[in-house]
Motif scaffolding. Structure first.
Motif, short mmCIF file in Angstrom:
data_model
loop_
_atom_site.label_atom_id
_atom_site.label_comp_id
_atom_site.label_asym_id
_atom_site.label_seq_id
_atom_site.Cartn_x
_atom_site.Cartn_y
_atom_site.Cartn_z
N ARG A 18 12.67 29.68 31.55
CA ARG A 18 12.23 31.01 31.96
C ARG A 18 10.75 31.24 31.70
O ARG A 18 10.28 32.38 31.77
CB ARG A 18 13.04 32.07 31.23
CG ARG A 18 14.44 32.17 31.81
CD ARG A 18 15.44 32.71 30.80
NE ARG A 18 16.77 32.63 31.36
CZ ARG A 18 17.48 31.51 31.45
NH1 ARG A 18 16.97 30.37 31.02
NH2 ARG A 18 18.69 31.50 31.98
N CYS A 19 10.03 30.16 31.37
CA CYS A 19 8.59 30.27 31.10
C CYS A 19 8.30 31.34 30.06
O CYS A 19 7.32 32.08 30.17
CB CYS A 19 7.83 30.57 32.41
SG CYS A 19 8.06 29.32 33.69
N GLY A 20 9.17 31.43 29.06
CA GLY A 20 8.98 32.36 27.96
C GLY A 20 9.48 33.77 28.21
O GLY A 20 9.45 34.60 27.30
N ASP A 21 9.92 34.08 29.42
CA ASP A 21 10.40 35.42 29.76
C ASP A 21 11.88 35.55 29.41
O ASP A 21 12.75 35.07 30.13
CB ASP A 21 10.18 35.69 31.24
CG ASP A 21 10.58 37.12 31.64
OD1 ASP A 21 11.08 37.87 30.76
OD2 ASP A 21 10.39 37.48 32.80
N ARG A 22 12.19 36.20 28.28
CA ARG A 22 13.58 36.31 27.82
C ARG A 22 14.42 37.22 28.70
O ARG A 22 15.65 37.17 28.65
CB ARG A 22 13.62 36.83 26.38
CG ARG A 22 13.02 35.88 25.36
CD ARG A 22 13.22 36.37 23.96
NE ARG A 22 12.52 37.63 23.70
CZ ARG A 22 12.69 38.37 22.62
NH1 ARG A 22 13.54 37.99 21.68
NH2 ARG A 22 12.02 39.49 22.45
N ASP A 23 13.79 38.06 29.50
CA ASP A 23 14.52 39.03 30.32
C ASP A 23 14.66 38.60 31.78
O ASP A 23 15.20 39.34 32.59
CB ASP A 23 13.83 40.40 30.26
CG ASP A 23 13.82 40.98 28.85
OD1 ASP A 23 14.88 40.91 28.20
OD2 ASP A 23 12.77 41.48 28.42
N LYS A 24 14.19 37.44 32.10
CA LYS A 24 14.27 36.97 33.48
C LYS A 24 15.73 36.78 33.87
O LYS A 24 16.49 36.13 33.17
CB LYS A 24 13.52 35.64 33.62
CG LYS A 24 13.36 35.16 35.06
CD LYS A 24 12.50 33.91 35.10
CE LYS A 24 12.29 33.44 36.53
NZ LYS A 24 11.41 32.24 36.59
N PRO A 25 16.16 37.38 34.99
CA PRO A 25 17.57 37.27 35.41
C PRO A 25 17.99 35.82 35.61
O PRO A 25 17.23 34.99 36.10
CB PRO A 25 17.61 38.05 36.73
CG PRO A 25 16.45 38.98 36.67
CD PRO A 25 15.39 38.23 35.91
N LEU A 26 19.22 35.54 35.24
CA LEU A 26 19.75 34.20 35.35
C LEU A 26 20.18 33.90 36.79
O LEU A 26 20.71 34.77 37.48
CB LEU A 26 20.96 34.05 34.42
CG LEU A 26 21.63 32.67 34.36
CD1 LEU A 26 20.67 31.63 33.80
CD2 LEU A 26 22.89 32.74 33.50
N THR A 27 19.93 32.67 37.23
CA THR A 27 20.41 32.21 38.53
C THR A 27 21.15 30.90 38.32
O THR A 27 20.98 30.22 37.29
CB THR A 27 19.26 31.98 39.52
OG1 THR A 27 18.46 30.88 39.06
CG2 THR A 27 18.39 33.22 39.65
N LEU A 28 21.96 30.52 39.31
CA LEU A 28 22.67 29.24 39.20
C LEU A 28 21.70 28.06 39.21
O LEU A 28 21.96 27.03 38.59
CB LEU A 28 23.69 29.11 40.32
CG LEU A 28 24.97 29.93 40.18
CD1 LEU A 28 25.95 29.58 41.28
CD2 LEU A 28 25.63 29.72 38.82
N ASN A 29 20.58 28.21 39.92
CA ASN A 29 19.59 27.14 39.91
C ASN A 29 19.05 26.91 38.49
O ASN A 29 18.77 25.78 38.10
CB ASN A 29 18.44 27.47 40.86
CG ASN A 29 18.83 27.32 42.32
OD1 ASN A 29 19.76 26.59 42.63
ND2 ASN A 29 18.14 28.03 43.20
N MET A 30 18.91 28.01 37.73
CA MET A 30 18.48 27.86 36.34
C MET A 30 19.52 27.11 35.52
O MET A 30 19.20 26.23 34.71
CB MET A 30 18.25 29.24 35.71
CG MET A 30 17.02 29.97 36.19
SD MET A 30 16.87 31.56 35.32
CE MET A 30 15.47 32.27 36.17
N THR A 31 20.79 27.45 35.72
CA THR A 31 21.85 26.81 34.93
C THR A 31 21.91 25.31 35.22
O THR A 31 22.34 24.54 34.36
CB THR A 31 23.22 27.45 35.19
OG1 THR A 31 23.63 27.20 36.55
CG2 THR A 31 23.19 28.94 34.94
#
Length: 460
Positions: free
Chosen positions: A300-313
């Motif tokens: 998340r590049c340090g952004d703890r509040d960035k919404p989760l996406t399946l691509n992230m998982t």
């Protein structure tokens, strides 16, 4: 398997009788003759024998889940019903549910801080709070915002009565003021509320509303199937690409409710167990928790509040390994009761009598030292640099065969999202007791002391 069961439930030895052959053992519980299969191959043979066995849970299950529920269908009828549900747990569908799932998780993680504060910073058993969290996540994912918050809270507070009613050693009939009686009342309440949600969802989807939950997605599939059939009946030529992936019939509100109730029933206890062990194991292994946090901050590049996406998982390799190792190390479901429909010659030496309860056990296959070296060691790395990922024959966490868990990808996503968010938002400490590593059985397995924790907000 016998010694493990005795460690889980000291009362188990009361029910043992006849013999124990190593792979198979027999017990009697009230009026039931029970055969337990403990080896991997015997367990898989049962899971993959729909001609001879079918899932039964316990006698009370038909009364609580309703006899016409899809989980009790057999053969082609079950296969056809299941095909119509498979689309609800695809990658595309999971992406649809993810925002609501994460919204509920964030909300309830905040309540963990309140619980600690209300108790003066002292540790309290958190297993009941994890059960409420997982019930709320399930309800929002399954029925969206059609159900008011107060009803979700009521279901979460009372769902344990359904679990208690379905314990194997309950009296096999429903009598007033017994556990099965209270469980039946709670199950009826849940089905009634889900039926109301189904009616609202149909109106919303027919009016062109946006799908946000499993119930919405299923109803949209029904609408698409109805529209396709209508065009075919009118002689309209329809391009192949516009044909629905799966043609399904129109289900009434009660049928929808009963089906969604099975999703809740299947997910509630198992996910609560996994959640409890996950928080306990992470607290006891801060190096692993820190690695989970670092991986997620990096994505998340340090952004703890960035919404989760399946691509992230997809890039959360270590976090997923932590979840899979938790499910292997402390599998929520250690046995899956079936009923023998016919005499079942399970080996050349033994035939299981028709009408017997047949129970494939999952724990031994997941702790097989030949497949998972040092199986009693919690080691997420085995899923990355080890060979655990290739041991599909032993991975019985979600069963196998025609009745394997339809929502296994949802379960893993739920836990991955939860530990990800918690690692970035919270700090927690586990207060170890003499019973922290002992196991108790309440449909699924939990720490016997219910996991004493405290939580504080992570500021950095």
């Amino acid at each position: 398997m016998g010694p493990f069961l005795e460690s889980v439930d000291p009362k188990f030895h009361k029910y043992q009788e006849k013999w124990n052959s190593g792979d198979l053992s027999c017990v009697s519980v009230f009026h039931k003759f029970v055969v337990i299969a403990s080896s991997r191959d015997m367990a898989r043979k049962i899971f993959n024998a729909p001609t001879y066995v079918k899932p039964c849970v316990t006698d009370a299950a038909h009364k609580l889940l309703r006899p016409t529920n899809w989980v009790f269908l057999d053969g082609q009828a079950h296969a056809d019903y299941r095909k119509g549900l498979n689309g609800l747990f695809t990658r595309k569908a999971l992406e649809l549910y993810l925002p609501s799932l994460e919204e509920v998780q964030v909300k309830y993680l905040e309540t963990f801080l309140d619980v600690t504060e209300r108790n003066g910073g002292n540790a309290v058993p958190f297993m009941p709070h994890f059960r409420v969290l997982m019930c709320a996540v399930s309800c929002r994912t399954f029925v969206g915002k059609y159900m008011p918050e107060e009803m979700i809270k009521k279901i979460a507070d009372n769902h344990y009565q359904i679990t208690a009613a379905l314990e194997l050693v309950n009296f096999p009939i429903i009598l007033p003021f017994t556990r099965t009686w209270y469980g039946k009342k709670c199950a009826d309440m849940v089905i009634e509320e889900f039926t109301k949600c189904a009616a609202k969802a149909k109106l919303n989807m027919l009016a062109g509303g946006k799908a946000e939950c499993i119930m919405d997605a299923w109803i949209l599939s029904m609408i698409a199937s109805e529209e396709y059939r209508k065009k075919v009946a009118e002689g309209v030529e329809i391009p192949q690409k516009e044909k629905p992936d799966m043609l399904i019939r129109w289900f009434d509100d009660v049928e929808i409710s009963m089906t969604v109730f099975t999703f809740l029933f299947a997910s509630q206890d198992a996910s609560s167990s996994a959640c409890t062990w996950l928080f306990q194991l992470m607290a006891d292994r801060p190096d692993i928790l820190n690695r989970v946090r670092e991986e997620n901050l990096s994505i998340r590049c340090g952004d703890r509040d960035k919404p989760l996406t399946l691509n992230m998982t997809d890039n959360m390799i270590y976090t997923r390994a932590v979840v899979k190792e938790t499910l292997r190390y402390r599998p929520p479901v250690i046995m899956v009761p079936h009923i023998a429909k016919e005499n079942f010659s399970i080996s050349e030496h033994y035939t299981i009598p028709k009408g017997s309860m047949v129970v494939p056990a999952t724990y031994p296959s997941l702790h097989d030292p030949d497949v998972y070296p040092n199986p009693e060691t919690y080691d997420p790395e085995r899923w990355i640099t080890g060979g655990a990922e290739q041991q599909c024959q032993n991975w019985l966490v979600f069963g196998t065969g025609p009745h394997h868990c339809i929502g296994q990808n949802y379960v893993i996503l739920n836990l991955v999202a939860l530990v990800r968010k918690a690692s970035m938002k919270l700090k927690w400490k586990h207060y170890i007791t003499p019973e922290s590593e002992d196991i108790k059985l309440f449909a699924t397995i939990f720490p016997r002391d219910d996991c004493f924790l405290t939580f504080e907000k992570r500021l950095e």
